[in-house]
Design a protein around this motif. Structure first.
Motif, mmCIF file in Angstrom:
data_model
loop_
_atom_site.group_PDB
_atom_site.id
_atom_site.type_symbol
_atom_site.label_atom_id
_atom_site.label_comp_id
_atom_site.label_asym_id
_atom_site.label_seq_id
_atom_site.Cartn_x
_atom_site.Cartn_y
_atom_site.Cartn_z
ATOM 1 N N ALA A 65 -9.068 28.448 -43.180
ATOM 2 C CA ALA A 65 -10.418 28.805 -42.721
ATOM 3 C C ALA A 65 -10.684 28.244 -41.329
ATOM 4 O O ALA A 65 -11.296 28.915 -40.492
ATOM 5 C CB ALA A 65 -11.467 28.290 -43.717
ATOM 6 N N ALA A 66 -10.217 27.023 -41.064
ATOM 7 C CA ALA A 66 -10.430 26.407 -39.749
ATOM 8 C C ALA A 66 -9.710 27.191 -38.657
ATOM 9 O O ALA A 66 -10.290 27.446 -37.589
ATOM 10 C CB ALA A 66 -9.952 24.955 -39.768
ATOM 11 N N LEU A 67 -8.480 27.584 -38.913
ATOM 12 C CA LEU A 67 -7.743 28.376 -37.920
ATOM 13 C C LEU A 67 -8.422 29.722 -37.679
ATOM 14 O O LEU A 67 -8.541 30.170 -36.534
ATOM 15 C CB LEU A 67 -6.295 28.579 -38.358
ATOM 16 N N ALA A 68 -8.891 30.350 -38.753
ATOM 17 C CA ALA A 68 -9.573 31.645 -38.605
ATOM 18 C C ALA A 68 -10.861 31.482 -37.806
ATOM 19 O O ALA A 68 -11.157 32.291 -36.911
ATOM 20 C CB ALA A 68 -9.861 32.250 -39.979
ATOM 21 N N ASP A 113 0.161 28.155 -40.949
ATOM 22 C CA ASP A 113 0.335 29.600 -40.864
ATOM 23 C C ASP A 113 0.597 29.912 -39.398
ATOM 24 O O ASP A 113 -0.312 29.854 -38.566
ATOM 25 C CB ASP A 113 -0.927 30.292 -41.381
ATOM 26 N N GLU A 114 1.839 30.230 -39.089
ATOM 27 C CA GLU A 114 2.228 30.441 -37.691
ATOM 28 C C GLU A 114 1.431 31.568 -37.041
ATOM 29 O O GLU A 114 1.061 31.476 -35.880
ATOM 30 C CB GLU A 114 3.735 30.711 -37.587
ATOM 31 N N ALA A 115 1.167 32.639 -37.779
ATOM 32 C CA ALA A 115 0.406 33.753 -37.208
ATOM 33 C C ALA A 115 -1.015 33.316 -36.875
ATOM 34 O O ALA A 115 -1.547 33.651 -35.810
ATOM 35 C CB ALA A 115 0.393 34.937 -38.170
ATOM 36 N N ALA A 116 -1.622 32.541 -37.762
ATOM 37 C CA ALA A 116 -2.984 32.057 -37.509
ATOM 38 C C ALA A 116 -2.988 31.074 -36.349
ATOM 39 O O ALA A 116 -3.887 31.105 -35.490
ATOM 40 C CB ALA A 116 -3.563 31.409 -38.760
ATOM 41 N N ALA A 117 -2.007 30.203 -36.300
ATOM 42 C CA ALA A 117 -1.919 29.245 -35.192
ATOM 43 C C ALA A 117 -1.716 29.977 -33.863
ATOM 44 O O ALA A 117 -2.280 29.585 -32.839
ATOM 45 C CB ALA A 117 -0.797 28.244 -35.441
ATOM 46 N N GLU A 118 -0.945 31.031 -33.883
ATOM 47 C CA GLU A 118 -0.711 31.794 -32.650
ATOM 48 C C GLU A 118 -1.980 32.512 -32.207
ATOM 49 O O GLU A 118 -2.175 32.753 -31.019
ATOM 50 C CB GLU A 118 0.436 32.783 -32.848
ATOM 51 N N ARG A 119 -2.870 32.811 -33.146
ATOM 52 C CA ARG A 119 -4.152 33.435 -32.777
ATOM 53 C C ARG A 119 -4.957 32.502 -31.875
ATOM 54 O O ARG A 119 -5.754 32.930 -31.065
ATOM 55 C CB ARG A 119 -4.947 33.788 -34.026
ATOM 56 N N ILE A 120 -4.734 31.211 -32.023
ATOM 57 C CA ILE A 120 -5.380 30.227 -31.160
ATOM 58 C C ILE A 120 -4.524 29.968 -29.928
ATOM 59 O O ILE A 120 -5.021 29.902 -28.812
ATOM 60 C CB ILE A 120 -5.617 28.914 -31.940
#
Length: 186
Positions: A65-68, A113-120
């Motif tokens: 949730a924090a990454l999102a 979650d690499e995809a979520a981290a990459e969103r940042i």
């Protein structure tokens, strides 16, 4: 007439509400028990444990949730629409706001979650690269190094925000220190 979006299932809304309450409770008191979180949410411990079987599962879901939320806040900051210096300030405020809300996760190791981290990471990387290309940021230091240094300042900013400086003052300090160190040399 446009049709309304389909409502989300009750379970998804309930999980979001539990996560919001847990984030608030744990930001105020990181060692709070699952029973305290359930009480603050107005649900039984059994209900909380049906959604999150243990504290680890709760923290893992909070990390997602924090990454999102961080990704949404960066998107809402319109980093590409403002000069580099303002974009750095906006990004710092956005990330420190989210980090303060999910302070219990700061420094926690766990699956990312690499995809979520990459969103940042992607918008921050684009910002640094744009700043270098426009001459606002140093080009004699690799962009990845600047990102890592900025990340260190942001982590320090989270600590000082949590120690009472507040998000705005911490973000201003992080922004100033980063831009003075990473700014293009005249």
């Amino acid at each position: 007439m446009a049709s309304a979006a389909a409502p989300r299932p009750l379970h998804a809304r309930s999980e979001e509400l539990l996560l919001e309450v847990a984030a608030d409770v744990l930001a105020a008191r990181p060692q709070a028990s699952m029973a305290e979180i359930a009480a603050a949410a107005g649900v039984s411990r059994a209900t909380l444990y049906r959604t999150f079987p243990n504290r680890e599962a709760l923290l893992e879901r909070m990390a997602v949730a924090a990454l999102a939320e961080a990704g949404r806040r960066l998107d809402d900051s319109h980093l590409d629409a403002v000069p580099c210096e303002e974009a750095v300030a906006r990004a710092a405020r956005a990330l420190l706001s989210v980090g303060s809300r999910y302070a219990v996760l700061n420094g926690a190791a766990g699956p990312v979650d690499e995809a979520a981290a990459e969103r940042i990471g992607a918008p921050l990387r684009r910002l640094v690269q744009r700043g270098q290309a426009e001459g606002a940021l140093r080009a004699d230091v690799p962009a990845e190094w600047l990102l890592q240094m900025w990340g260190g300042l942001l982590r320090a900013g989270l600590r000082i925000a949590g120690e009472g400086a507040g998000v705005e003052d911490a973000a201003a300090s992080v922004t100033t220190l980063f831009l003075e160190g990473a700014g293009a040399r005249g």
